[in-house]
Write a protein that holds these residues in place. Structure first.
Motif, PDB file in Angstrom:
ATOM      1  N   CYS A 123       0.855  -1.191   0.000  1.00 28.25           N
ATOM      2  CA  CYS A 123       0.000   0.000   0.000  1.00 28.25           C
ATOM      3  C   CYS A 123       0.885   1.232   0.000  1.00 28.25           C
ATOM      4  N   ALA A 124       0.648   2.115  -0.940  1.00 28.79           N
ATOM      5  CA  ALA A 124       1.460   3.337  -0.994  1.00 28.79           C
ATOM      6  C   ALA A 124       0.916   4.380  -0.017  1.00 28.79           C
ATOM      7  N   CYS A 144      19.495   6.786   1.425  1.00 30.34           N
ATOM      8  CA  CYS A 144      20.738   7.412   0.969  1.00 30.34           C
ATOM      9  C   CYS A 144      21.943   6.503   1.230  1.00 30.34           C
ATOM     10  N   THR A 145      22.007   5.949   2.434  1.00 33.09           N
ATOM     11  CA  THR A 145      23.134   5.057   2.766  1.00 33.09           C
ATOM     12  C   THR A 145      23.123   3.835   1.856  1.00 33.09           C
ATOM     13  N   GLY A 146      21.938   3.284   1.616  1.00 31.43           N
ATOM     14  CA  GLY A 146      21.836   2.108   0.748  1.00 31.43           C
ATOM     15  C   GLY A 146      22.315   2.432  -0.656  1.00 31.43           C
ATOM     16  N   ALA A 147      21.871   3.583  -1.174  1.00 28.87           N
ATOM     17  CA  ALA A 147      22.192   3.936  -2.558  1.00 28.87           C
ATOM     18  C   ALA A 147      23.690   4.226  -2.730  1.00 28.87           C
ATOM     19  N   VAL A 148      24.257   4.978  -1.803  1.00 34.86           N
ATOM     20  CA  VAL A 148      25.687   5.318  -1.930  1.00 34.86           C
ATOM     21  C   VAL A 148      26.544   4.064  -1.734  1.00 34.86           C
ATOM     22  N   LEU A 197       9.314   1.650   1.271  1.00 33.27           N
ATOM     23  CA  LEU A 197       8.848   1.444   2.647  1.00 33.27           C
ATOM     24  C   LEU A 197       8.643   2.787   3.355  1.00 33.27           C
ATOM     25  N   ASP A 198       9.506   3.755   3.048  1.00 32.79           N
ATOM     26  CA  ASP A 198       9.312   5.093   3.624  1.00 32.79           C
ATOM     27  C   ASP A 198       7.963   5.652   3.178  1.00 32.79           C
ATOM     28  N   ILE A 199       7.661   5.479   1.889  1.00 34.03           N
ATOM     29  CA  ILE A 199       6.398   6.001   1.363  1.00 34.03           C
ATOM     30  C   ILE A 199       5.207   5.260   1.995  1.00 34.03           C
ATOM     31  N   MET A 200       5.381   3.946   2.193  1.00 33.01           N
ATOM     32  CA  MET A 200       4.315   3.171   2.846  1.00 33.01           C
ATOM     33  C   MET A 200       4.172   3.541   4.323  1.00 33.01           C
ATOM     34  N   GLY A 201       5.247   4.108   4.886  1.00 36.88           N
ATOM     35  CA  GLY A 201       5.213   4.455   6.312  1.00 36.88           C
ATOM     36  C   GLY A 201       5.482   3.253   7.199  1.00 36.88           C
ATOM     37  N   SER A 212      16.192   1.375  -3.020  1.00 38.65           N
ATOM     38  CA  SER A 212      14.908   1.401  -3.743  1.00 38.65           C
ATOM     39  C   SER A 212      13.769   0.912  -2.849  1.00 38.65           C
ATOM     40  N   LEU A 213      13.964  -0.272  -2.286  1.00 36.48           N
ATOM     41  CA  LEU A 213      12.927  -0.836  -1.415  1.00 36.48           C
ATOM     42  C   LEU A 213      12.704   0.084  -0.207  1.00 36.48           C
ATOM     43  N   GLN A 214      13.811   0.620   0.300  1.00 34.08           N
ATOM     44  CA  GLN A 214      13.732   1.475   1.487  1.00 34.08           C
ATOM     45  C   GLN A 214      12.887   2.715   1.194  1.00 34.08           C
ATOM     46  N   GLY A 215      13.014   3.250  -0.032  1.00 29.22           N
ATOM     47  CA  GLY A 215      12.189   4.395  -0.428  1.00 29.22           C
ATOM     48  C   GLY A 215      10.718   4.010  -0.454  1.00 29.22           C
TER      49      GLY A 215
END
Ligand SMILES: Nc1ncnc2c1ncn2[C@@H]1O[C@H](COP(=O)(O)OP(=O)(O)O)[C@@H](O)[C@H]1O
Ligand SMILES: [Mg+2]
Length: 330
Positions: free
Chosen positions: A61-62, A111-115, A98-102, A93-96
């Protein structure tokens, strides 16, 4: 009501099987935990299924939905433990999503994952700390093979190592000994790596030393280094074929161990690692140099990460429970 922890596993092709093995091990560690465990299997095509038998198709769910839609209705999730590696699992990507899903989750943030997932960006951060990294060259998406070869000859010389910037499991990575090798490997690596490739000076004589980073009870811990006993290329077959010898404690001098621990602490701070990570180094000709960092390292029964925790007197189960507790508190 028990908190419901979703264990996400499967996912991307090259790391799928190791993720499934990680799920088996971690779910066994969580037997009898104070949480309700919800398995969420992700197919190689990216479809999500929930339940012990992965029978129910699920859709995240977004926008603050905090859970999954399924044919049987809504499933709340209190926290995600993403037992996923590489692209779309460990790279932010997944972390983003999950952030949007809350939904809170264990491990590094976007950021840490991507870098960390990009070998070039991670090296830029680490070399800014005056920690040795190998000389390298990156190419633009439009680089032709001859242009890339020219740059490598000028800046690195042979032998060199070529690998995708954002893939793991040694996929698309090649040792390159001469121009002919380069011509055949460059396009293969570019293809595997989506045109994002890094070439490095090759270390012909090296030891591969890795240490575990973890946060437990509000404290950061760096374990003593372990070692992968491999003289040449630690390729896909060597990683998952079960033949390569690993040691949870490397037989190295106190001086090297302390240097690695100092580097790892500073890398953890600079990259803002969270909960867990494996930080990998090469030791060659008296120099310890950074290789890469994995923000969700392999977590199977045979993986070096849990073995290094055990060798430091930390039960992997306690570590995982502590990561979940901390994520739930966020
Ligand atoms: N510059 C290098 N010199 C020698 N061997 C290398 C070099 N870079 C990588 N390798 C070998 O390739 C393996 C995979 O490379 P690595 O950078 O760790 O990518 P991956 O994310 O695929 O694990 C390493 O474990 C090592 O054996
Ligand atoms: Mg590696």
């Amino acid at each position: 009501m028990k908190k419901r922890i979703a264990l996400l596993y499967g996912g991307e092709k090259s790391e799928h099987d190791v993720s499934v093995m990680g799920y088996k091990y971690v779910s066994s560690l969580l037997n009898g935990s104070p949480y309700e465990i919800l398995p969420v299997y992700i197919t190689k095509m990216g479809e999500w299924y929930v339940g012990d038998k992965s029978q129910l198709r699920a859709y995240p769910c977004a926008y603050g939905g905090g859970g999954l839609y399924t044919e049987d209705g809504y499933v709340r999730i209190d926290c995600v433990l993403p037992l996923l590696h590489g692209r779309l699992g460990e790279d932010g990507s997944l972390q983003g999503a999950l952030d949007i899903m809350g939904v809170p989750y264990v491990g590094a943030d976007v950021c840490t994952g991507a870098v960390s997932a990009d070998k070039h960006y991670a090296k830029l951060v680490v070399s800014s700390l005056d920690i040795p990294t190998l000389d390298s060259v990156v190419f633009s998406s439009f680089e032709d093979t001859e242009g890339a070869l020219g740059k490598c000859k000028e800046k690195l010389g042979f032998p060199l190592f070529i690998k995708p910037r954002r893939l793991g499991s040694s996929v698309g990575a090649y040792p390159v000994y001469d121009e002919e090798d380069f011509r055949s490997c460059f396009s293969l690596s570019m293809k595997a790596g989506g045109n994002l490739v890094i070439a490095e000076r090759m270390l012909e004589e090296k030891r591969e030393l890795e240490c575990a980073f973890l946060e437990m009870g509000g404290k950061r811990i760096i374990t003593a280094p372990g070692e992968i006993h491999i003289s040449g290329f630690y390729g896909f077959g060597e990683k998952y074929g079960g033949q390569t010898r690993v040691s949870a404690r490397a037989d190295i001098s106190k001086e090297y161990a302390e240097r690695i621990s100092d580097y790892a602490e500073r890398i953890a701070e600079a990259l803002r690692l969270r909960h867990l990570a494996r930080i990998d180094f090469f030791l060659s000709d008296g120099t310890v140099c950074f290789n890469e960092v994995n923000t969700f390292p392999g977590f199977t029964e045979d993986s070096l990460y849990p073995k290094m925790l055990e060798a430091s007197g930390i039960p992997p189960r306690d570590a995982i429970l502590s990561f979940i507790e901390d994520a739930l508190a966020c």
